[in-house]
Design an enzyme around this catalytic site. Structure first.
Site, PDB file in Angstrom:
ATOM      1  N   HIS A  54       0.834  -1.221   0.000  1.00  0.00           N
ATOM      2  CA  HIS A  54       0.000   0.000   0.000  1.00  0.00           C
ATOM      3  C   HIS A  54       0.860   1.259   0.000  1.00  0.00           C
ATOM      4  CE1 HIS A  54      -4.130   1.729   1.167  1.00  0.00           C
ATOM      5  NE2 HIS A  54      -3.348   2.708   0.720  1.00  0.00           N
ATOM      6  N   HIS A  56       1.552   5.146  -2.082  1.00  0.00           N
ATOM      7  CA  HIS A  56       1.180   6.173  -3.066  1.00  0.00           C
ATOM      8  C   HIS A  56       2.458   6.800  -3.618  1.00  0.00           C
ATOM      9  CE1 HIS A  56      -3.134   6.055  -2.077  1.00  0.00           C
ATOM     10  NE2 HIS A  56      -2.716   5.758  -0.859  1.00  0.00           N
ATOM     11  N   LEU A  57       2.780   6.467  -4.867  1.00  0.00           N
ATOM     12  CA  LEU A  57       4.018   6.994  -5.475  1.00  0.00           C
ATOM     13  C   LEU A  57       3.779   8.314  -6.212  1.00  0.00           C
ATOM     14  CD1 LEU A  57       5.851   3.823  -6.851  1.00  0.00           C
ATOM     15  CD2 LEU A  57       6.476   5.221  -4.882  1.00  0.00           C
ATOM     16  N   ASP A 145      -8.329   2.953  -4.135  1.00  0.00           N
ATOM     17  CA  ASP A 145      -7.917   3.504  -2.842  1.00  0.00           C
ATOM     18  C   ASP A 145      -8.011   5.020  -2.816  1.00  0.00           C
ATOM     19  OD1 ASP A 145      -6.912   3.192  -0.137  1.00  0.00           O
ATOM     20  OD2 ASP A 145      -5.205   4.330  -0.892  1.00  0.00           O
ATOM     21  N   HIS A 207      -5.865  -0.823   5.373  1.00  0.00           N
ATOM     22  CA  HIS A 207      -5.768   0.013   6.586  1.00  0.00           C
ATOM     23  C   HIS A 207      -6.959  -0.061   7.529  1.00  0.00           C
ATOM     24  CE1 HIS A 207      -8.105   2.557   3.917  1.00  0.00           C
ATOM     25  NE2 HIS A 207      -7.060   2.966   3.236  1.00  0.00           N
ATOM     26  N   ASN A 253      -6.355   9.294   6.419  1.00  0.00           N
ATOM     27  CA  ASN A 253      -7.652   8.625   6.293  1.00  0.00           C
ATOM     28  C   ASN A 253      -7.428   7.137   6.044  1.00  0.00           C
ATOM     29  OD1 ASN A 253     -10.382   8.143   5.975  1.00  0.00           O
ATOM     30  ND2 ASN A 253     -10.327   8.564   3.778  1.00  0.00           N
ATOM     31  N   ASP A 280       0.721   2.598   3.778  1.00  0.00           N
ATOM     32  CA  ASP A 280      -0.111   3.692   3.239  1.00  0.00           C
ATOM     33  C   ASP A 280       0.727   4.975   3.108  1.00  0.00           C
ATOM     34  OD1 ASP A 280      -2.211   5.005   2.083  1.00  0.00           O
ATOM     35  OD2 ASP A 280      -3.539   4.913   3.824  1.00  0.00           O
ATOM     36  N   HIS A 284       2.772  14.354   0.745  1.00  0.00           N
ATOM     37  CA  HIS A 284       2.197  15.626   0.299  1.00  0.00           C
ATOM     38  C   HIS A 284       3.279  16.694   0.406  1.00  0.00           C
ATOM     39  CE1 HIS A 284      -1.871  14.107  -0.012  1.00  0.00           C
ATOM     40  NE2 HIS A 284      -1.758  13.557   1.189  1.00  0.00           N
TER      41      HIS A 284
HETATM   42  O1  DOR Z   1      -4.404   9.251   4.202  1.00  0.00           O
HETATM   43  C1  DOR Z   1      -4.699   8.951   3.051  1.00  0.00           C
HETATM   44  N1  DOR Z   1      -3.976   9.363   2.001  1.00  0.00           N
HETATM   45  N2  DOR Z   1      -5.782   8.211   2.858  1.00  0.00           N
HETATM   46  C2  DOR Z   1      -6.260   7.989   1.649  1.00  0.00           C
HETATM   47  O2  DOR Z   1      -7.252   7.355   1.557  1.00  0.00           O
HETATM   48  C3  DOR Z   1      -5.610   8.531   0.456  1.00  0.00           C
HETATM   49  C4  DOR Z   1      -4.209   8.835   0.701  1.00  0.00           C
HETATM   50  C5  DOR Z   1      -3.643   9.758  -0.339  1.00  0.00           C
HETATM   51  O3  DOR Z   1      -3.730   9.431  -1.518  1.00  0.00           O
HETATM   52  O4  DOR Z   1      -3.081  10.800   0.046  1.00  0.00           O
HETATM   53 ZN    ZN Z   2      -7.141   4.163   1.556  1.00  0.00          ZN
HETATM   54 ZN    ZN Z   3      -3.810   4.694   0.544  1.00  0.00          ZN
END
Ligand code: DOR
Ligand code: ZN
Ligand code: ZN
Length: 400
Positions: A54, A56-57, A145, A207, A253, A280, A284
């Protein structure tokens, strides 16, 4: 030939001091004819590189937050040699062309193995299915997701296609009305379990963070539905809502929950309801995370700290064994996704994490290799950071 010297290797549930040899992209037996390059692994656990399902790239689409290059360097630093990248990127991998854009960058820039998820629905909008029949030939898992799928008929159709093609469906279970409330998660979990039971698809809950969710999942598993699995994230294991204090680096989240839910998350991991730990990792920009709490986006980075956090809090404290640790971060995620089994033994791929299990280290913003520095763990002292990481026999991370 490379020699990883004097590290500990897990063999038959015991830590044994042993030298490990690498030649080309494989672990091999010692050969006296080869020239040897030695890496000191004194005080380290030499383990198969972790698999984080899990991540996010952000690339393509959001390269101000992360790129495939920086995200995979960050994974290498964290001892993670295989990652599954989430499809909330642009173009969306909801058709073959979109997927191809991501795959080409992976080929060019990734320093660890990356398997992309394809979207379950077009642009993750939950209205029509992505090109699932076609995508099924190219990915191991579908996910939307970031958003929960509300149309249960559509979800069932996706599950049927996934089942026919032996593809995993990874669910961000969230009810659109109840949102971030605990019930927003467990109400969605409850109804999605029915679809998982009906279709028999490999249904994986991402998660999980509430006591009720774990109870529903456990109940389904107990009645024989071993196609239903779930993961937990380090932040839901080790942090709770009392720590947020309007700090956007504690905003994600699903959100941090009550201490009762945190303990339920830990219990679910220890009793085998949850079999996987996944980060996860959600980078950002600094600007985004410097906004007031309510306006800051959800997500924290996690690739570099996942293994140290679990080692420090659960293994060092003897709440769990090294064997359980390796199952949670290597064996179980690989098994779910249908990847080959790995071991630190001759013939296996030289994807290796050399984790320092002796030294206590304070995690600093300066050392972060991800583009995102949105971590609640900065300033925390942990054991279990990597000394070296190898992918396909090549050194991809070395401690400074
Ligand atoms: O904390 C999160 N970040 N939850 C998510 O569901 C999406 C993810 C994101 O892509 O930043
Ligand atoms: Zn998620
Ligand atoms: Zn995620």
């Amino acid at each position: 030939m490379i020699c990883l010297k004097n590290g500990f290797v897990l063999e038959n549930d015991e830590l044994i001091k042993k030298d490990i040899y690498i030649k080309g992209n494989k672990i091999v037996d010692f050969n006296s004819n080869d020239k040897i390059e030695v890496y000191d692994c004194e005080g380290c656990l030499v383990m198969p590189g972790a698999c984080d399902i899990h991540v996010h790239l952000r690339e393509p689409g959001f390269t101000n937050k992360e790129t495939i290059k920086t995200g995979t360097l960050s994974a290498a630093k964290g001892g993670i040699t295989t990652i599954f990248s989430m499809p909330n990127i642009i173009p969306y991998p909801d058709n073959l062309l979109g997927l191809k854009v991501e795959e080409d960058i992976i080929k060019r820039d990734a320093v660890v193995h990356v398997f992309p998820y394809a979207c379950t629905t077009k642009e993750e909008k939950g209205k029509e299915l992505a090109d699932l029949e076609i995508l099924a030939k190219h990915v191991k898992a579908f996910s939307d997701d970031g958003v929960g799928i509300q149309d249960l008929d559509l979800l069932e159709k996706a599950c049927k296609i996934a089942k026919d093609n032996n593809i995993v469906v990874a669910s961000h279970a969230e009810d659109a009305v109840l949102k971030y409330a605990p019930a927003g998660e467990y109400v969605a979990v409850k109804r999605e379990i029915e679809i998982a039971k009906k279709t028999g698809v490999k249904y994986h809950f991402c998660h999980m963070s509430t006591k009720e969710s774990f109870n529903y999942i456990k109940e389904a598993q107990k009645s024989g539905y071993d196609n239903i699995t779930c993961e937990v994230a380090p932040h839901h294991l080790f942090l709770n809502e009392t720590m947020i204090n309007n700090n956007p680096n504690y905003k994600m989240n699903p959100p941090l929950r009550s201490e009762e839910d945190r303990l339920a998350t830990l219990e679910a991991l220890l009793d085998g309801t949850a079999t996987i730990i996944a980060s996860d990792h959600a980078p950002h920009t600094k600007e985004e995370k410097q906004r007031p709490y309510e306006l800051a986006p959800n997500g924290i980075i996690g690739l570099e700290t996942m293994l140290p956090l679990v080692y420090t809090n659960l293994i060092k404290t003897k709440k769990a064994t090294v064997k359980q640790f390796i199952d949670w971060v290597v064996n179980n995620p690989r098994k779910l996704m249908g990847l080959s089994a790995v071991m630190i033994a001759p013939g296996y791929p030289a994807d290796i994490a050399v984790m320092d299990i002796t030294k206590l280290h304070c995690y600093t913003e300066e050392e972060i290799l991800s583009k995102g520095v949105n971590s609640p763990y900065i300033g925390m002292e942990l054991t279990g950071f990597m000394r070296y990481t190898f992918v396909d026999g090549k050194l991809v991370y070395k401690e400074e």
